[in-house]
Write a protein that holds these residues in place. Structure first.
Motif, PDB file in Angstrom:
ATOM      1  N   UNK A  39      53.937  38.858  40.546  1.00 49.48           N
ATOM      2  CA  UNK A  39      53.285  39.892  40.339  1.00 49.48           C
ATOM      3  C   UNK A  39      51.904  38.544  41.495  1.00 49.48           C
ATOM      4  N   UNK A  40      50.834  38.995  41.833  1.00 53.58           N
ATOM      5  CA  UNK A  40      50.099  38.346  42.273  1.00 53.58           C
ATOM      6  C   UNK A  40      48.882  38.921  42.591  1.00 53.58           C
ATOM      7  N   UNK A  41      47.959  39.449  41.144  1.00 54.78           N
ATOM      8  CA  UNK A  41      46.318  40.407  41.699  1.00 54.78           C
ATOM      9  C   UNK A  41      45.463  39.281  41.604  1.00 54.78           C
ATOM     10  N   UNK A  42      44.765  39.572  42.389  1.00 59.15           N
ATOM     11  CA  UNK A  42      43.415  38.748  42.761  1.00 59.15           C
ATOM     12  C   UNK A  42      41.988  40.238  42.954  1.00 59.15           C
ATOM     13  N   UNK A  43      41.636  39.948  41.886  1.00 58.53           N
ATOM     14  CA  UNK A  43      40.032  41.298  42.613  1.00 58.53           C
ATOM     15  C   UNK A  43      38.389  40.357  42.292  1.00 58.53           C
TER      16      UNK A  43
END
Length: 129
Positions: A39-43
């Motif tokens: 998982x790799x989530x960047x906001x």
């Protein structure tokens, strides 16, 4: 004539040098470890979260956010995470950590901690989960 001989000589030298290179070795993929999850989530607000787990038991996760956004001299990127792997002796090593404006702080059963020094106040850092 001299240019032709020089050209031929350069071709012979280049060919012999190319033959002296070690052969390209094929990649042995018998030791490939699969990625079970990723998982790799960047906001855009500075927060993020990533994690992965491999087929041989290695795992890591991390999440972070921007603390005090827009406040000059108070903004700080904070992060918290954990990682785990199996040591050569078979012991599962797990490290829980956090990092903020006070620095990097890690905890784990395998990490040695020095005994308290008499008469010296001990820091009261918030402990990671």
């Amino acid at each position: 004539m001299i240019k032709t001989v020089a050209c031929l000589l350069m071709v012979v030298v280049a060919t012999s040098l190319a033959q002296r290179r070690p052969p390209i070795q094929a990649y042995d993929n018998s030791n490939v470890i699969p990625i079970i999850s990723y998982v790799n989530d960047n906001n855009y607000d500075g927060s993020y979260k990533y994690s992965y787990e491999t087929g041989n038991g290695i795992s890591a996760s991390e999440e972070g956010f921007l603390k005090n956004p827009g406040q000059k001299d108070l903004e700080a990127q904070t992060a918290r995470g954990t990682y785990s792997y199996t040591a050569p002796d078979g012991q599962v090593i797990t490290v829980n950590w956090y990092a903020d404006e006070t620095g990097f702080h890690a905890e784990g059963a395998h990490i040695p901690t020095p005994p308290p020094v008499p008469g010296v106040p001990q820091p009261n850092y918030p402990r990671g989960k």
